[in-house]
Motif scaffolding. Structure first.
Motif, PDB file in Angstrom:
ATOM      1  N   LYS A   8       0.833  -1.213   0.000  1.00  0.00           N
ATOM      2  CA  LYS A   8       0.000   0.000   0.000  1.00  0.00           C
ATOM      3  C   LYS A   8       0.865   1.259   0.000  1.00  0.00           C
ATOM      4  N   LYS A   9       1.926   1.238   0.784  1.00  0.00           N
ATOM      5  CA  LYS A   9       2.833   2.382   0.875  1.00  0.00           C
ATOM      6  C   LYS A   9       3.509   2.651  -0.478  1.00  0.00           C
ATOM      7  N   LEU A  10       3.995   1.599  -1.113  1.00  0.00           N
ATOM      8  CA  LEU A  10       4.656   1.743  -2.407  1.00  0.00           C
ATOM      9  C   LEU A  10       3.673   2.201  -3.488  1.00  0.00           C
ATOM     10  N   MET A  11       2.465   1.673  -3.438  1.00  0.00           N
ATOM     11  CA  MET A  11       1.442   2.084  -4.414  1.00  0.00           C
ATOM     12  C   MET A  11       1.108   3.562  -4.244  1.00  0.00           C
ATOM     13  N   LYS A  12       0.985   3.998  -3.007  1.00  0.00           N
ATOM     14  CA  LYS A  12       0.668   5.404  -2.751  1.00  0.00           C
ATOM     15  C   LYS A  12       1.808   6.299  -3.218  1.00  0.00           C
ATOM     16  N   ARG A  13       3.030   5.883  -2.917  1.00  0.00           N
ATOM     17  CA  ARG A  13       4.214   6.661  -3.300  1.00  0.00           C
ATOM     18  C   ARG A  13       4.312   6.816  -4.821  1.00  0.00           C
ATOM     19  N   THR A  19      -5.556  -1.528 -10.003  1.00  0.00           N
ATOM     20  CA  THR A  19      -5.673  -1.898 -11.424  1.00  0.00           C
ATOM     21  C   THR A  19      -4.341  -1.705 -12.137  1.00  0.00           C
ATOM     22  N   ASP A  20      -3.648  -0.604 -11.837  1.00  0.00           N
ATOM     23  CA  ASP A  20      -2.337  -0.347 -12.452  1.00  0.00           C
ATOM     24  C   ASP A  20      -1.352  -1.459 -12.095  1.00  0.00           C
ATOM     25  N   VAL A  21      -1.295  -1.798 -10.823  1.00  0.00           N
ATOM     26  CA  VAL A  21      -0.365  -2.834 -10.366  1.00  0.00           C
ATOM     27  C   VAL A  21      -0.721  -4.169 -11.009  1.00  0.00           C
ATOM     28  N   ALA A  22      -1.998  -4.482 -11.027  1.00  0.00           N
ATOM     29  CA  ALA A  22      -2.442  -5.755 -11.617  1.00  0.00           C
ATOM     30  C   ALA A  22      -2.013  -5.863 -13.075  1.00  0.00           C
ATOM     31  N   ALA A  23      -2.175  -4.785 -13.818  1.00  0.00           N
ATOM     32  CA  ALA A  23      -1.806  -4.796 -15.237  1.00  0.00           C
ATOM     33  C   ALA A  23      -0.299  -4.970 -15.402  1.00  0.00           C
ATOM     34  N   THR A  36      -3.355  -6.327  -0.640  1.00  0.00           N
ATOM     35  CA  THR A  36      -3.368  -5.092   0.160  1.00  0.00           C
ATOM     36  C   THR A  36      -4.135  -5.280   1.467  1.00  0.00           C
ATOM     37  N   LYS A  37      -5.066  -6.226   1.504  1.00  0.00           N
ATOM     38  CA  LYS A  37      -5.803  -6.520   2.736  1.00  0.00           C
ATOM     39  C   LYS A  37      -5.032  -7.477   3.648  1.00  0.00           C
ATOM     40  N   GLY A  38      -3.971  -8.067   3.129  1.00  0.00           N
ATOM     41  CA  GLY A  38      -3.190  -9.011   3.921  1.00  0.00           C
ATOM     42  C   GLY A  38      -3.783 -10.402   3.942  1.00  0.00           C
ATOM     43  N   GLU A  39      -4.726 -10.672   3.045  1.00  0.00           N
ATOM     44  CA  GLU A  39      -5.370 -11.988   3.008  1.00  0.00           C
ATOM     45  C   GLU A  39      -4.584 -13.002   2.180  1.00  0.00           C
ATOM     46  N   ARG A  40      -3.752 -12.516   1.281  1.00  0.00           N
ATOM     47  CA  ARG A  40      -2.908 -13.381   0.454  1.00  0.00           C
ATOM     48  C   ARG A  40      -1.577 -12.692   0.252  1.00  0.00           C
ATOM     49  N   VAL A  41      -0.569 -13.445  -0.174  1.00  0.00           N
ATOM     50  CA  VAL A  41       0.722 -12.879  -0.578  1.00  0.00           C
ATOM     51  C   VAL A  41       1.066 -13.448  -1.955  1.00  0.00           C
ATOM     52  N   PRO A  42       1.770 -12.665  -2.755  1.00  0.00           N
ATOM     53  CA  PRO A  42       2.113 -13.152  -4.096  1.00  0.00           C
ATOM     54  C   PRO A  42       3.181 -14.235  -4.054  1.00  0.00           C
ATOM     55  N   PHE A  54       8.354  -1.429  -8.468  1.00  0.00           N
ATOM     56  CA  PHE A  54       8.502  -0.367  -7.480  1.00  0.00           C
ATOM     57  C   PHE A  54       9.953   0.058  -7.245  1.00  0.00           C
ATOM     58  N   GLY A  55      10.890  -0.621  -7.914  1.00  0.00           N
ATOM     59  CA  GLY A  55      12.295  -0.250  -7.776  1.00  0.00           C
ATOM     60  C   GLY A  55      12.872  -0.543  -6.405  1.00  0.00           C
ATOM     61  N   VAL A  56      12.435  -1.644  -5.811  1.00  0.00           N
ATOM     62  CA  VAL A  56      12.951  -2.055  -4.501  1.00  0.00           C
ATOM     63  C   VAL A  56      13.514  -3.463  -4.616  1.00  0.00           C
ATOM     64  N   ASP A  57      14.297  -3.859  -3.609  1.00  0.00           N
ATOM     65  CA  ASP A  57      14.830  -5.219  -3.574  1.00  0.00           C
ATOM     66  C   ASP A  57      13.746  -6.187  -3.150  1.00  0.00           C
ATOM     67  N   LEU A  58      13.830  -7.390  -3.649  1.00  0.00           N
ATOM     68  CA  LEU A  58      12.917  -8.451  -3.247  1.00  0.00           C
ATOM     69  C   LEU A  58      13.064  -8.723  -1.749  1.00  0.00           C
TER      70      LEU A  58
END
Length: 139
Positions: A8-13, A19-23, A36-42, A54-58
């Motif tokens: 959520k923080k990275l998306m806001k930044r 929808t953008d992230v999904a695409a 984003t709800k914390g119900e699943r992880v990729p 997002f230009g961050v390390d895994l």
């Protein structure tokens, strides 16, 4: 910080919607919503795409102990170029090709630079000297 909060923080930044992230990572918007709800992880493959997006390390995404990504090795304008490349969805090789060849990026290079617009100074006019005494204008 948990993955959902980081996402959520990275998306806001970056001003990305779900929808953008999904695409960008080629999943459904509803799946991003679950993240984003914390119900699943990729999974690992998608997490790597998110890190790249997002230009961050895994490691940052996976490690709940890290609240902020490590400081960037890039200056502000370099990071801005990287962010623009991500926003345009360019592959690294294509971005480098475009940056190396101005014409490929649709940028025309004029061999005679145009001077900036401003008041024209007549030839032979005295140079401006800020500390010089000024003449009184008749009046």
């Amino acid at each position: 910080m948990e993955f959902s909060a980081k996402l959520k923080k990275l998306m806001k930044r970056q001003r990305y919607s779900q929808t953008d992230v999904a695409a960008q990572v080629e999943v459904s918007q509803s799946l991003v919503s679950l993240w984003t709800k914390g119900e699943r992880v990729p999974d690992l493959r998608v997490s790597a795409k998110l890190a790249s997006l997002f230009g961050v390390d895994l490691d940052y995404l996976a490690d709940d102990a890290q609240d902020e990504p490590p400081a960037s090795e890039f200056t502000g304008w370099e990071q801005a170029v990287i962010d623009l490349i991500h926003a345009l969805g360019l592959e690294k090789s294509e971005a480098l090709r475009r940056l190396a060849t101005p014409a490929a990026a649709g940028i025309s290079v004029d061999p005679k630079p145009v001077p900036p617009a401003g008041p024209s100074i007549p030839p032979g006019a005295p140079a401006y000297q800020p500390d010089a005494p000024r003449k009184k204008q008749p009046g």
